[in-house]
Design an enzyme around this catalytic site. Structure first.
Site, PDB file in Angstrom:
ATOM      1  N   SER A  20      16.757  21.454 -15.010  1.00 26.85           N
ATOM      2  CA  SER A  20      15.667  22.404 -15.190  1.00 26.85           C
ATOM      3  C   SER A  20      16.207  23.683 -15.809  1.00 26.85           C
ATOM      4  O   SER A  20      17.315  24.114 -15.501  1.00 26.85           O
ATOM      5  CB  SER A  20      15.008  22.711 -13.843  1.00 26.85           C
ATOM      6  OG  SER A  20      14.127  23.804 -13.954  1.00 26.85           O
ATOM      7  N   HIS A  64       0.833  -1.210   0.000  1.00 26.14           N
ATOM      8  CA  HIS A  64       0.000   0.000   0.000  1.00 26.14           C
ATOM      9  C   HIS A  64       0.871   1.266   0.000  1.00 26.14           C
ATOM     10  O   HIS A  64       0.444   2.323   0.459  1.00 26.14           O
ATOM     11  CB  HIS A  64      -0.942   0.040   1.212  1.00 26.14           C
ATOM     12  CG  HIS A  64      -1.788  -1.173   1.345  1.00 26.14           C
ATOM     13  ND1 HIS A  64      -2.952  -1.373   0.645  1.00 26.14           N
ATOM     14  CD2 HIS A  64      -1.616  -2.298   2.109  1.00 26.14           C
ATOM     15  CE1 HIS A  64      -3.486  -2.539   0.964  1.00 26.14           C
ATOM     16  NE2 HIS A  64      -2.685  -3.125   1.846  1.00 26.14           N
ATOM     17  N   GLU A 121      10.462   8.636 -17.023  1.00 31.07           N
ATOM     18  CA  GLU A 121       9.156   9.216 -17.326  1.00 31.07           C
ATOM     19  C   GLU A 121       8.734   8.922 -18.761  1.00 31.07           C
ATOM     20  O   GLU A 121       7.544   8.696 -19.032  1.00 31.07           O
ATOM     21  CB  GLU A 121       9.199  10.719 -17.085  1.00 31.07           C
ATOM     22  CG  GLU A 121       9.354  11.078 -15.609  1.00 31.07           C
ATOM     23  CD  GLU A 121       9.597  12.553 -15.367  1.00 31.07           C
ATOM     24  OE1 GLU A 121       9.500  12.985 -14.210  1.00 31.07           O
ATOM     25  OE2 GLU A 121       9.894  13.285 -16.345  1.00 31.07           O
ATOM     26  N   LYS A 133      17.623  21.029  -9.705  1.00 33.75           N
ATOM     27  CA  LYS A 133      16.784  19.862  -9.990  1.00 33.75           C
ATOM     28  C   LYS A 133      17.471  18.888 -10.944  1.00 33.75           C
ATOM     29  O   LYS A 133      18.215  19.267 -11.829  1.00 33.75           O
ATOM     30  CB  LYS A 133      15.441  20.279 -10.599  1.00 33.75           C
ATOM     31  CG  LYS A 133      14.523  20.965  -9.587  1.00 33.75           C
ATOM     32  CD  LYS A 133      13.206  21.381 -10.217  1.00 33.75           C
ATOM     33  CE  LYS A 133      12.242  20.226 -10.343  1.00 33.75           C
ATOM     34  NZ  LYS A 133      12.326  19.507 -11.594  1.00 33.75           N
TER      35      LYS A 133
END
Length: 321
Positions: A276, A155, A289, A282
Site C-alpha cells: 500500500s 455456505h 484480484e 498491507k
C-alpha cells in the site's frame, strides 16, 4: 507503432474510423495466412492450374515476406485493409504477375475462414500446455502439503475437517473438465474450409484433401455455405475460456480469503502481491484480484460473438472478420 512483428503505416489525413481497419486485428494471423497460401499454391501447381515456376516464385516470395514480418521490417498498410491483401500486394510487387495467380480458385471468404481456423488451433495448443502446467502446480502443492488439515466449508461456514490437498485437487478436477472443453473446441476448429470459394465453390479442379493434409486438418466441410459462415469453433473456444476463467476466479477468491487476516490460512509470495502507498503493513493479493476482475471480460467476448452471429444470414458477411 509496433504490432505483432510488423509496423503500421497510415496517411496523416486519414480519419480515426478509417484507421480502425481489419488489419489492426488480423495482422496477428500472418503465419497462418502465409502457410495457407503456400499450401494453396502447391496444390494449384500439383493440379496443373499454375506452373511449377509460378509456384516456386510464390513460395519463395511468401517465405521472404514471413521473415520480413518476423524481423519487424514489414509495413502493414491500413489502405490495404486486411492481412490477406497486405501480403498479396507485397508478393505481387516482389515477383510480378505470378503473385496475382496465387488467388486462383480462392476467395477472401474462405481464406479468412482458413486463417481463423488455423489461428484458433494454434492458440488452443498453447493454452493446453498452460493448463497442464497449472494442473502440475496444483499436484505439486497438494503433495507438498499433503498432511495439512483445514476446515471444509458450506455456505462459507465451517462444516467438516478436510485435507488441504483434497481441496486443491478439486480445482485439478475442474481443470480436467476445462481440458475436455478445450479438446471439443479443437475438434470444432479442425475442419478445413479452403475450396469453398466465396460461398459456392469454384470450377477449378482443386484438391481439398491435399491442402487439408498439408495443413494438418483431419476433416473437410461437407457444405461450402457452412464452410465460409461457420464460427461455431470460435464460440466453442470462448465458451471454454469463460468456464475456465470462472474456475480460476473461484480459486483466486479463495486465495484472497485465505490470505486475509481473518483467515490466515496461507501467505502469498511477494511476487504476486503489492503493498500500500499509505499503509506499509498491507500485502494486497493483486494477481488474484486481476484474474477475478478480468473474468467478466471473457464473458463479454462470448456474449459479443453470440450476439453478432445471431442475425447473420448465409453465407459470409464482414461481421465475421
Amino acid at each position: 507503432m509496433k504490432l505483432w512483428g510488423g509496423r503500421f503505416t497510415k496517411a496523416t489525413d486519414k480519419s480515426v474510423e478509417e484507421f480502425n481497419a481489419s488489419i489492426q486485428f488480423d495482422c496477428r494471423m500472418y503465419a497462418e495466412d502465409i502457410c495457407g497460401s503456400i499450401a494453396h499454391a502447391t496444390m494449384l501447381a500439383k493440379q496443373g492450374i499454375i506452373s511449377q515456376e509460378d509456384k516456386e516464385a510464390i513460395v519463395k516470395g511468401l517465405k521472404a515476406i514471413f521473415q520480413q514480418i518476423e524481423d519487424g521490417k514489414f509495413d502493414f498498410s491500413v489502405e490495404l485493409e486486411d492481412i490477406h491483401m497486405n501480403i498479396e500486394k507485397r508478393l505481387t510487387d516482389a515477383i510480378g504477375e505470378a503473385g496475382k495467380r496465387l488467388h486462383t480458385g480462392r476467395s477472401r471468404n474462405d481464406q479468412v475462414a482458413l486463417d481463423t481456423h488455423m489461428y484458433v488451433r494454434r492458440e488452443i495448443a498453447s493454452i493446453a500446455k498452460l493448463l497442464v502446467k497449472l494442473q502440475e502446480s496444483l499436484v505439486k502443492a497438494a503433495e507438498k502439503y499433503s498432511d495439512v488439515i483445514m476446515p471444509g466449508y458450506t455456505h462459507l461456514q465451517r462444516a467438516q475437517p478436510i485435507l488441504f490437498s483434497h481441496h486443491l485437487m478439486a480445482y485439478f478436477s475442474m481443470l480436467s473438465r476445462d481440458f475436455q472443453h478445450l479438446k471439443f473446441a479443437w475438434d470444432m476448429a479442425d475442419i478445413m474450409p479452403l475450396g469453398a470459394g466465396a460461398l459456392a465453390g469454384t470450377t477449378y479442379p482443386l484438391d481439398q484433401p491435399f491442402v487439408a493434409k498439408t495443413l494438418h486438418f483431419s476433416k473437410l466441410y461437407d457444405n461450402s455455405l457452412d464452410a465460409v459462415s461457420d464460427r461455431d469453433y470460435i464460440i466453442a473456444f470462448l465458451e471454454f475460456a469463460a468456464v475456465l476463467m470462472m474456475h480460476l476466479s473461484r480459486l483466486s477468491e479463495e486465495f484472497i480469503l485465505w490470505s486475509s487476516s481473518e483467515f490466515k490460512f496461507i501467505e502469498l509470495d511477494d511476487s504476486h502481491c503489492t503493498g500500500s502507498s499509505i499503509m506499509p503493513q498491507k500485502k494486497n493479493p493483486d494477481i488474484c484480484e486481476l484474474v477475478r476482475g478480468k473474468t467478466g471480460r471473457f464473458y463479454g467476448h462470448l456474449m459479443g460473438v453470440l450476439t453478432m452471429m445471431k442475425g447473420i444470414p448465409m453465407a459470409y458477411d464482414k461481421d465475421m472478420q
